[in-house]
Write a protein that holds these residues in place. Structure first.
Motif, PDB file in Angstrom:
ATOM      1  N   PRO A 145       2.788  -2.548 -14.079  1.00 24.72           N
ATOM      2  CA  PRO A 145       3.449  -2.586 -12.769  1.00 24.72           C
ATOM      3  C   PRO A 145       4.838  -3.192 -12.896  1.00 24.72           C
ATOM      4  O   PRO A 145       5.061  -4.097 -13.704  1.00 24.72           O
ATOM      5  N   ILE A 146       5.777  -2.702 -12.090  1.00 22.37           N
ATOM      6  CA  ILE A 146       7.134  -3.251 -12.117  1.00 22.37           C
ATOM      7  C   ILE A 146       7.602  -3.693 -10.738  1.00 22.37           C
ATOM      8  O   ILE A 146       8.344  -4.662 -10.638  1.00 22.37           O
ATOM      9  N   GLU A 147       7.175  -3.020  -9.660  1.00 18.72           N
ATOM     10  CA  GLU A 147       7.607  -3.471  -8.341  1.00 18.72           C
ATOM     11  C   GLU A 147       6.691  -2.927  -7.266  1.00 18.72           C
ATOM     12  O   GLU A 147       6.013  -1.911  -7.435  1.00 18.72           O
ATOM     13  N   ASN A 148       6.682  -3.649  -6.134  1.00 20.91           N
ATOM     14  CA  ASN A 148       5.918  -3.268  -4.955  1.00 20.91           C
ATOM     15  C   ASN A 148       6.791  -3.468  -3.727  1.00 20.91           C
ATOM     16  O   ASN A 148       7.581  -4.415  -3.676  1.00 20.91           O
ATOM     17  N   THR A 149       6.658  -2.574  -2.755  1.00 18.90           N
ATOM     18  CA  THR A 149       7.518  -2.645  -1.576  1.00 18.90           C
ATOM     19  C   THR A 149       7.335  -3.939  -0.790  1.00 18.90           C
ATOM     20  O   THR A 149       8.273  -4.406  -0.145  1.00 18.90           O
ATOM     21  N   SER A 150       6.150  -4.526  -0.857  1.00 21.60           N
ATOM     22  CA  SER A 150       5.913  -5.752  -0.093  1.00 21.60           C
ATOM     23  C   SER A 150       5.993  -7.014  -0.943  1.00 21.60           C
ATOM     24  O   SER A 150       6.317  -8.089  -0.439  1.00 21.60           O
ATOM     25  N   GLU A 151       5.729  -6.904  -2.257  1.00 21.34           N
ATOM     26  CA  GLU A 151       5.695  -8.082  -3.118  1.00 21.34           C
ATOM     27  C   GLU A 151       6.934  -8.234  -4.000  1.00 21.34           C
ATOM     28  O   GLU A 151       7.144  -9.288  -4.599  1.00 21.34           O
ATOM     29  N   GLY A 152       7.748  -7.178  -4.116  1.00 22.04           N
ATOM     30  CA  GLY A 152       8.951  -7.263  -4.943  1.00 22.04           C
ATOM     31  C   GLY A 152       8.664  -6.980  -6.408  1.00 22.04           C
ATOM     32  O   GLY A 152       7.683  -6.336  -6.768  1.00 22.04           O
ATOM     33  N   MET A 153       9.541  -7.487  -7.292  1.00 26.70           N
ATOM     34  CA  MET A 153       9.456  -7.212  -8.721  1.00 26.70           C
ATOM     35  C   MET A 153       8.365  -8.045  -9.394  1.00 26.70           C
ATOM     36  O   MET A 153       8.052  -9.165  -8.961  1.00 26.70           O
ATOM     37  N   VAL A 172       5.889   5.937 -12.582  1.00 24.33           N
ATOM     38  CA  VAL A 172       4.903   6.450 -11.640  1.00 24.33           C
ATOM     39  C   VAL A 172       5.103   5.747 -10.308  1.00 24.33           C
ATOM     40  O   VAL A 172       5.211   4.512 -10.260  1.00 24.33           O
ATOM     41  N   GLU A 173       5.166   6.515  -9.248  1.00 26.55           N
ATOM     42  CA  GLU A 173       5.218   5.953  -7.908  1.00 26.55           C
ATOM     43  C   GLU A 173       3.879   6.224  -7.237  1.00 26.55           C
ATOM     44  O   GLU A 173       3.402   7.359  -7.216  1.00 26.55           O
ATOM     45  N   LEU A 174       3.270   5.171  -6.710  1.00 26.48           N
ATOM     46  CA  LEU A 174       1.925   5.284  -6.163  1.00 26.48           C
ATOM     47  C   LEU A 174       1.895   4.712  -4.755  1.00 26.48           C
ATOM     48  O   LEU A 174       2.259   3.551  -4.538  1.00 26.48           O
ATOM     49  N   ASN A 175       1.480   5.536  -3.795  1.00 22.11           N
ATOM     50  CA  ASN A 175       1.261   5.036  -2.440  1.00 22.11           C
ATOM     51  C   ASN A 175       0.022   4.152  -2.452  1.00 22.11           C
ATOM     52  O   ASN A 175      -1.032   4.558  -2.944  1.00 22.11           O
ATOM     53  N   ILE A 176       0.164   2.954  -1.917  1.00 24.55           N
ATOM     54  CA  ILE A 176      -0.931   1.986  -1.952  1.00 24.55           C
ATOM     55  C   ILE A 176      -1.723   2.068  -0.660  1.00 24.55           C
ATOM     56  O   ILE A 176      -1.209   1.771   0.431  1.00 24.55           O
ATOM     57  N   HIS A 177      -2.984   2.482  -0.791  1.00 26.49           N
ATOM     58  CA  HIS A 177      -3.885   2.546   0.363  1.00 26.49           C
ATOM     59  C   HIS A 177      -5.099   1.668   0.098  1.00 26.49           C
ATOM     60  O   HIS A 177      -5.741   1.772  -0.963  1.00 26.49           O
ATOM     61  N   GLN A 203      -1.948  -7.886   2.937  1.00 26.62           N
ATOM     62  CA  GLN A 203      -1.462  -6.586   3.383  1.00 26.62           C
ATOM     63  C   GLN A 203      -2.343  -5.969   4.464  1.00 26.62           C
ATOM     64  O   GLN A 203      -1.915  -5.034   5.147  1.00 26.62           O
ATOM     65  N   CYS A 204      -3.562  -6.486   4.628  1.00 26.42           N
ATOM     66  CA  CYS A 204      -4.481  -5.954   5.639  1.00 26.42           C
ATOM     67  C   CYS A 204      -4.813  -6.991   6.718  1.00 26.42           C
ATOM     68  O   CYS A 204      -5.774  -6.824   7.477  1.00 26.42           O
ATOM     69  N   ARG A 205      -4.024  -8.055   6.805  1.00 27.31           N
ATOM     70  CA  ARG A 205      -4.363  -9.175   7.684  1.00 27.31           C
ATOM     71  C   ARG A 205      -4.514  -8.766   9.143  1.00 27.31           C
ATOM     72  O   ARG A 205      -5.475  -9.155   9.827  1.00 27.31           O
ATOM     73  N   SER A 206      -3.587  -7.999   9.667  1.00 26.35           N
ATOM     74  CA  SER A 206      -3.651  -7.626  11.087  1.00 26.35           C
ATOM     75  C   SER A 206      -4.898  -6.796  11.382  1.00 26.35           C
ATOM     76  O   SER A 206      -5.564  -7.004  12.412  1.00 26.35           O
ATOM     77  N   TRP A 207      -5.231  -5.872  10.481  1.00 27.54           N
ATOM     78  CA  TRP A 207      -6.422  -5.054  10.690  1.00 27.54           C
ATOM     79  C   TRP A 207      -7.677  -5.917  10.630  1.00 27.54           C
ATOM     80  O   TRP A 207      -8.592  -5.760  11.454  1.00 27.54           O
ATOM     81  N   LEU A 208      -7.734  -6.827   9.668  1.00 29.39           N
ATOM     82  CA  LEU A 208      -8.887  -7.714   9.556  1.00 29.39           C
ATOM     83  C   LEU A 208      -9.017  -8.623  10.778  1.00 29.39           C
ATOM     84  O   LEU A 208     -10.123  -8.849  11.280  1.00 29.39           O
ATOM     85  N   ASP A 209      -7.899  -9.141  11.252  1.00 28.63           N
ATOM     86  CA  ASP A 209      -7.934 -10.007  12.433  1.00 28.63           C
ATOM     87  C   ASP A 209      -8.450  -9.261  13.659  1.00 28.63           C
ATOM     88  O   ASP A 209      -9.130  -9.838  14.516  1.00 28.63           O
ATOM     89  N   ALA A 210      -8.136  -7.976  13.739  1.00 31.41           N
ATOM     90  CA  ALA A 210      -8.551  -7.178  14.895  1.00 31.41           C
ATOM     91  C   ALA A 210     -10.012  -6.751  14.820  1.00 31.41           C
ATOM     92  O   ALA A 210     -10.700  -6.693  15.844  1.00 31.41           O
ATOM     93  N   ALA A 264       2.099   1.070   6.636  1.00 32.47           N
ATOM     94  CA  ALA A 264       1.663   2.411   6.242  1.00 32.47           C
ATOM     95  C   ALA A 264       2.407   2.931   5.017  1.00 32.47           C
ATOM     96  O   ALA A 264       1.877   3.731   4.251  1.00 32.47           O
ATOM     97  N   GLU A 265       3.639   2.503   4.800  1.00 28.64           N
ATOM     98  CA  GLU A 265       4.463   3.055   3.731  1.00 28.64           C
ATOM     99  C   GLU A 265       4.476   2.184   2.476  1.00 28.64           C
ATOM    100  O   GLU A 265       5.383   2.289   1.668  1.00 28.64           O
ATOM    101  N   SER A 266       3.481   1.344   2.290  1.00 28.34           N
ATOM    102  CA  SER A 266       3.442   0.485   1.112  1.00 28.34           C
ATOM    103  C   SER A 266       3.277   1.318  -0.155  1.00 28.34           C
ATOM    104  O   SER A 266       2.473   2.250  -0.207  1.00 28.34           O
ATOM    105  N   SER A 267       4.051   0.992  -1.178  1.00 33.58           N
ATOM    106  CA  SER A 267       3.964   1.725  -2.439  1.00 33.58           C
ATOM    107  C   SER A 267       4.273   0.789  -3.597  1.00 33.58           C
ATOM    108  O   SER A 267       4.879  -0.269  -3.413  1.00 33.58           O
ATOM    109  N   SER A 268       3.860   1.205  -4.773  1.00 32.29           N
ATOM    110  CA  SER A 268       4.136   0.449  -5.993  1.00 32.29           C
ATOM    111  C   SER A 268       4.722   1.392  -7.040  1.00 32.29           C
ATOM    112  O   SER A 268       4.464   2.596  -7.026  1.00 32.29           O
ATOM    113  N   ARG A 269       5.503   0.813  -7.931  1.00 32.89           N
ATOM    114  CA  ARG A 269       6.104   1.583  -9.018  1.00 32.89           C
ATOM    115  C   ARG A 269       5.611   1.010 -10.336  1.00 32.89           C
ATOM    116  O   ARG A 269       5.532  -0.220 -10.510  1.00 32.89           O
TER     117      ARG A 269
END
Length: 367
Positions: A145-153, A172-177, A203-210, A264-269
């Protein structure tokens, strides 16, 4: 036989004929791939022959997408060809791909996406081991892994490039679900404990809280650990896990709820590590490390040659180290090292009394 059955039978007969033609053509392609391997071994030797050509595969996949006329979506057709190429490459040379384990992680998912299901994926305990196995030749390639849209490098990956003599040969670019996983037969509304990595919980905190505001949340090291714990934990109530699609292939779990991530648009490289130089594919990216003295205007001086040569940056990261070269820049930019503007750029950067390390030129992610 009804009129409907008659019409369906005609279509089914056509499908059977097409399937037979496809099977014949696939075997013809596989036989051709075997001949390619024989030619490489003849002229390069069995020890030095390079069977995997990232630039070639990228060009093939792009052409597949460009000439696609539907009704299948172009990316779906490209994924089918990805698997065909994976099977054919395995006939030439079975590929061992090291990745940051354990099994069931997004890094393994990235390895499978890039190399296909016919590659042998080998989980390793640390990033250091992945680099070491590839450099030693124990693994043909590595995925890190090298980077994530929410966690950075991923800082440790950057650090290891200064220790090992490896090249980046692909990305490789991977959509994180994230999915909520439970054992078969369990009602998801009865869940009393959820296992997940700290990142997944965040990354799932709001859904878990609900949906599970009072359910116990247990942080574990990896997605695979979460899935394994959920599959065996029967001590306290009913357990679930947050994990990837790959986890249900490794553990007796099913997907209860899909895509529970808040963003929804979280991804990792991810980067593909190897020991070879990669030729130009037509749509490439280059990665470099630059060490410089920490002085006013250092970043401005560094970026000026890129603007002068009309080269677009896709990523820049700055790290501070101790020693005479106490600032390190990690830079991704569009282009290949063989391109004239990139060669001119390197001369400009070298004239600035910088220490430059080329990490690799490689095809931009296709799928």
């Amino acid at each position: 036989m009804s009129d409907q059955e008659k019409e369906l039978q005609v279509l089914r007969d056509q499908i059977d004929q097409i399937d037979q033609q496809l099977q014949t053509l696939l075997n013809q392609r596989a036989a051709c791939a075997q001949q390619v391997a024989e030619v490489k071994q003849k002229y390069q030797g069995s020890r030095d022959a390079v069977f995997y050509r990232p630039e070639r595969e990228a060009q093939v996949l792009r052409r597949v997408m460009e000439r696609n006329t539907g009704p299948l979506p172009e990316r779906d057709v490209a994924r089918l060809f990805r698997e065909v190429m994976s099977v054919c490459l395995a006939l030439e040379q079975p590929m061992r791909i090291a990745f940051l384990g354990p099994e069931g992680t997004f890094t393994q998912q990235a390895a499978v996406k890039h190399f296909g299901l016919s590659a042998i994926t080998a989980p390793l305990a640390s990033l250091d081991e992945v680099f070491r196995e590839v450099e030693a030749g124990t693994a043909h390639y590595g995925v890190v892994p090298i980077e994530n849209t929410s966690e950075g490098m991923v800082n440790h990956t950057l650090h290891l490039f200064s220790r090992f003599r490896l090249s980046i040969v692909g990305e490789v670019e991977l959509n994180i679900h994230h999915h909520l996983l439970v054992r078969p037969g369990i009602d998801r509304n009865a869940v009393t404990r959820i296992y997940a990595t700290q990142t997944a919980l965040s990354q799932c905190r709001s859904w878990l809280d609900a949906h599970y505001p009072s359910v116990e949340r247990v942080a574990v090291a990896t997605n695979a650990d979460a899935a394994r714990q959920a599959s065996i934990d029967t001590d306290v109530g009913l357990a679930a896990a947050i994990g990837s699609e790959l986890a249900i292939e490794l553990y007796p779990l099913k997907v209860a709820v899909r895509n529970i991530e808040d963003q929804a648009e979280s991804s990792s490289r991810f980067l593909i590590l190897g020991c070879q130089d990669v030729g130009p594919s037509g749509h490439d990216k280059t990665s470099i490390l630059i060490c410089a003295h920490d002085k006013p205007g250092a970043l401005y001086d560094l970026l000026a040659p890129f603007r002068l040569r009309g080269i677009s940056l896709t990523r820049i990261e700055t790290r501070t180290l101790s020693g005479p070269w106490n600032t390190v820049f990690y830079i991704d930019f569009e282009g290949h090292v063989s391109d004239a503007p990139v060669q001119a750029l390197f001369k400009d950067l070298e004239s600035e009394s910088l220490e430059l390390k080329l990490l690799g030129s490689y095809p931009q992610a296709v799928l």
